[in-house]
Design a protein around this motif. Structure first.
Motif, PDB file in Angstrom:
ATOM      1  N   LYS A  59       0.867  -1.295   0.104  1.00  0.00           N
ATOM      2  CA  LYS A  59      -0.018  -0.031   0.006  1.00  0.00           C
ATOM      3  C   LYS A  59       0.952   1.195  -0.007  1.00  0.00           C
ATOM      4  O   LYS A  59       0.655   2.129  -0.918  1.00  0.00           O
ATOM      5  CB  LYS A  59      -0.898   0.033   1.201  1.00  0.00           C
ATOM      6  CG  LYS A  59      -1.955   1.119   1.345  1.00  0.00           C
ATOM      7  CD  LYS A  59      -2.569   1.310   2.592  1.00  0.00           C
ATOM      8  CE  LYS A  59      -3.587   2.544   2.734  1.00  0.00           C
ATOM      9  NZ  LYS A  59      -2.804   3.675   2.673  1.00  0.00           N
ATOM     10  N   SER A  60       1.871   1.195   0.909  1.00  0.00           N
ATOM     11  CA  SER A  60       2.839   2.242   0.855  1.00  0.00           C
ATOM     12  C   SER A  60       3.517   2.758  -0.300  1.00  0.00           C
ATOM     13  O   SER A  60       3.763   3.820  -0.836  1.00  0.00           O
ATOM     14  CB  SER A  60       3.650   2.386   2.301  1.00  0.00           C
ATOM     15  OG  SER A  60       3.031   2.244   3.485  1.00  0.00           O
ATOM     16  N   ALA A  61       4.066   1.518  -0.852  1.00  0.00           N
ATOM     17  CA  ALA A  61       4.587   1.774  -2.203  1.00  0.00           C
ATOM     18  C   ALA A  61       3.781   2.300  -3.302  1.00  0.00           C
ATOM     19  O   ALA A  61       4.329   3.203  -4.136  1.00  0.00           O
ATOM     20  CB  ALA A  61       5.226   0.306  -2.508  1.00  0.00           C
ATOM     21  N   ARG A  62       2.519   1.826  -3.406  1.00  0.00           N
ATOM     22  CA  ARG A  62       1.784   2.301  -4.317  1.00  0.00           C
ATOM     23  C   ARG A  62       1.548   3.834  -4.161  1.00  0.00           C
ATOM     24  O   ARG A  62       1.356   4.616  -5.130  1.00  0.00           O
ATOM     25  CB  ARG A  62       0.301   1.745  -4.335  1.00  0.00           C
ATOM     26  CG  ARG A  62       0.356   0.258  -4.792  1.00  0.00           C
ATOM     27  CD  ARG A  62      -1.053  -0.394  -4.854  1.00  0.00           C
ATOM     28  NE  ARG A  62      -0.727  -2.020  -5.435  1.00  0.00           N
ATOM     29  CZ  ARG A  62      -1.565  -2.941  -4.912  1.00  0.00           C
ATOM     30  NH1 ARG A  62      -2.401  -2.465  -3.968  1.00  0.00           N
ATOM     31  NH2 ARG A  62      -1.427  -4.130  -5.576  1.00  0.00           N
ATOM     32  N   ASP A  63       1.273   4.083  -3.017  1.00  0.00           N
ATOM     33  CA  ASP A  63       0.961   5.591  -2.648  1.00  0.00           C
ATOM     34  C   ASP A  63       2.240   6.588  -3.184  1.00  0.00           C
ATOM     35  O   ASP A  63       2.049   7.820  -3.274  1.00  0.00           O
ATOM     36  CB  ASP A  63       1.033   5.775  -0.908  1.00  0.00           C
ATOM     37  CG  ASP A  63      -0.344   5.204  -0.426  1.00  0.00           C
ATOM     38  OD1 ASP A  63      -1.176   4.994  -1.358  1.00  0.00           O
ATOM     39  OD2 ASP A  63      -0.363   5.131   0.798  1.00  0.00           O
ATOM     40  N   VAL A  64       3.435   5.944  -3.137  1.00  0.00           N
ATOM     41  CA  VAL A  64       4.485   6.906  -3.743  1.00  0.00           C
ATOM     42  C   VAL A  64       5.081   6.346  -4.799  1.00  0.00           C
ATOM     43  O   VAL A  64       6.372   6.755  -5.386  1.00  0.00           O
ATOM     44  CB  VAL A  64       5.540   6.944  -2.658  1.00  0.00           C
ATOM     45  CG1 VAL A  64       5.213   7.743  -1.352  1.00  0.00           C
ATOM     46  CG2 VAL A  64       6.066   5.626  -2.274  1.00  0.00           C
ATOM     47  N   ASP A  65       4.400   5.373  -5.837  1.00  0.00           N
ATOM     48  CA  ASP A  65       4.914   4.753  -6.752  1.00  0.00           C
ATOM     49  C   ASP A  65       6.220   4.333  -6.796  1.00  0.00           C
ATOM     50  O   ASP A  65       6.927   4.691  -7.600  1.00  0.00           O
ATOM     51  CB  ASP A  65       4.673   5.954  -7.934  1.00  0.00           C
ATOM     52  CG  ASP A  65       4.802   5.406  -9.563  1.00  0.00           C
ATOM     53  OD1 ASP A  65       4.434   4.360  -9.532  1.00  0.00           O
ATOM     54  OD2 ASP A  65       5.413   5.989 -10.285  1.00  0.00           O
ATOM     55  N   ALA A  66       6.452   3.469  -5.720  1.00  0.00           N
ATOM     56  CA  ALA A  66       7.553   2.723  -5.513  1.00  0.00           C
ATOM     57  C   ALA A  66       7.525   1.175  -5.893  1.00  0.00           C
ATOM     58  O   ALA A  66       6.317   0.776  -5.654  1.00  0.00           O
ATOM     59  CB  ALA A  66       8.023   2.940  -4.257  1.00  0.00           C
ATOM     60  N   GLU A  67       8.651   0.542  -6.075  1.00  0.00           N
ATOM     61  CA  GLU A  67       8.590  -0.758  -6.300  1.00  0.00           C
ATOM     62  C   GLU A  67       8.846  -1.380  -4.872  1.00  0.00           C
ATOM     63  O   GLU A  67       9.645  -1.141  -4.088  1.00  0.00           O
ATOM     64  CB  GLU A  67       9.929  -1.087  -7.300  1.00  0.00           C
ATOM     65  CG  GLU A  67       9.978  -2.961  -7.323  1.00  0.00           C
ATOM     66  CD  GLU A  67      11.040  -3.323  -8.395  1.00  0.00           C
ATOM     67  OE1 GLU A  67      11.214  -4.122  -8.564  1.00  0.00           O
ATOM     68  OE2 GLU A  67      11.719  -2.375  -8.671  1.00  0.00           O
ATOM     69  N   VAL A  68       8.447  -2.558  -4.578  1.00  0.00           N
ATOM     70  CA  VAL A  68       8.294  -3.424  -3.457  1.00  0.00           C
ATOM     71  C   VAL A  68       9.279  -4.339  -3.711  1.00  0.00           C
ATOM     72  O   VAL A  68       9.084  -5.305  -4.581  1.00  0.00           O
ATOM     73  CB  VAL A  68       6.981  -4.011  -2.774  1.00  0.00           C
ATOM     74  CG1 VAL A  68       7.312  -4.679  -1.716  1.00  0.00           C
ATOM     75  CG2 VAL A  68       5.992  -2.684  -2.238  1.00  0.00           C
ATOM     76  N   VAL A  69      10.207  -4.485  -2.874  1.00  0.00           N
ATOM     77  CA  VAL A  69      11.390  -5.706  -3.088  1.00  0.00           C
ATOM     78  C   VAL A  69      11.221  -6.435  -1.551  1.00  0.00           C
ATOM     79  O   VAL A  69      11.674  -5.793  -0.794  1.00  0.00           O
ATOM     80  CB  VAL A  69      12.968  -5.217  -3.202  1.00  0.00           C
ATOM     81  CG1 VAL A  69      13.630  -6.465  -3.354  1.00  0.00           C
ATOM     82  CG2 VAL A  69      12.827  -4.372  -4.509  1.00  0.00           C
ATOM     83  N   LEU A  70      10.581  -7.880  -1.785  1.00  0.00           N
ATOM     84  CA  LEU A  70      10.454  -8.472  -0.621  1.00  0.00           C
ATOM     85  C   LEU A  70      11.796  -9.246  -0.261  1.00  0.00           C
ATOM     86  O   LEU A  70      12.375  -9.917  -1.300  1.00  0.00           O
ATOM     87  CB  LEU A  70       9.231  -9.392  -0.613  1.00  0.00           C
ATOM     88  CG  LEU A  70       7.933  -8.758  -0.880  1.00  0.00           C
ATOM     89  CD1 LEU A  70       6.936 -10.038  -1.092  1.00  0.00           C
ATOM     90  CD2 LEU A  70       7.584  -7.931   0.139  1.00  0.00           C
TER      91      LEU A  70
END
Length: 96
Positions: A59-70
């Motif tokens: 959710k936070s990544a979408r808010d700032v248009d970032a990629e999530v790397v798990l």
């Protein structure tokens, strides 16, 4: 590669012999069920939803248009390490 939710849905098939034996796949399935059950129980006791931190990361990544790397290790690696370190007696107790 089976997802965690898919892996919990049904036990492995005897006919799909790959690099792992049926016993190894079945044991992993049992351990996944045990771990999932424990995570659910602990979550209820602490009033926390297991995995909520990953959902928040997305959710936070979408808010700032970032990629999530798990950076989480695949559960199969953890389960294999657990299995290798169990005594034969402990393995039998899990199977029964």
């Amino acid at each position: 590669d089976r997802s965690a939710s898919g892996a919990l849905a049904s036990p492995p098939s005897r006919s799909s012999l790959e690099t792992e034996t049926w016993v190894e796949r079945t044991t992993k399935w049992i351990l996944r069920k045990v771990l999932s059950s424990q995570a659910d129980r602990i979550g209820r006791e602490l009033n926390v939803v297991p995995g909520v931190e990953f959902r928040q990361a997305v959710k936070s990544a979408r808010d700032v248009d970032a990629e999530v790397v798990l950076g989480d290790r695949p559960i199969d690696i953890t389960l294999k390490r657990c299995w290798v370190n169990l005594t034969m007696e402990e393995r039998l107790k899990l199977a029964l």
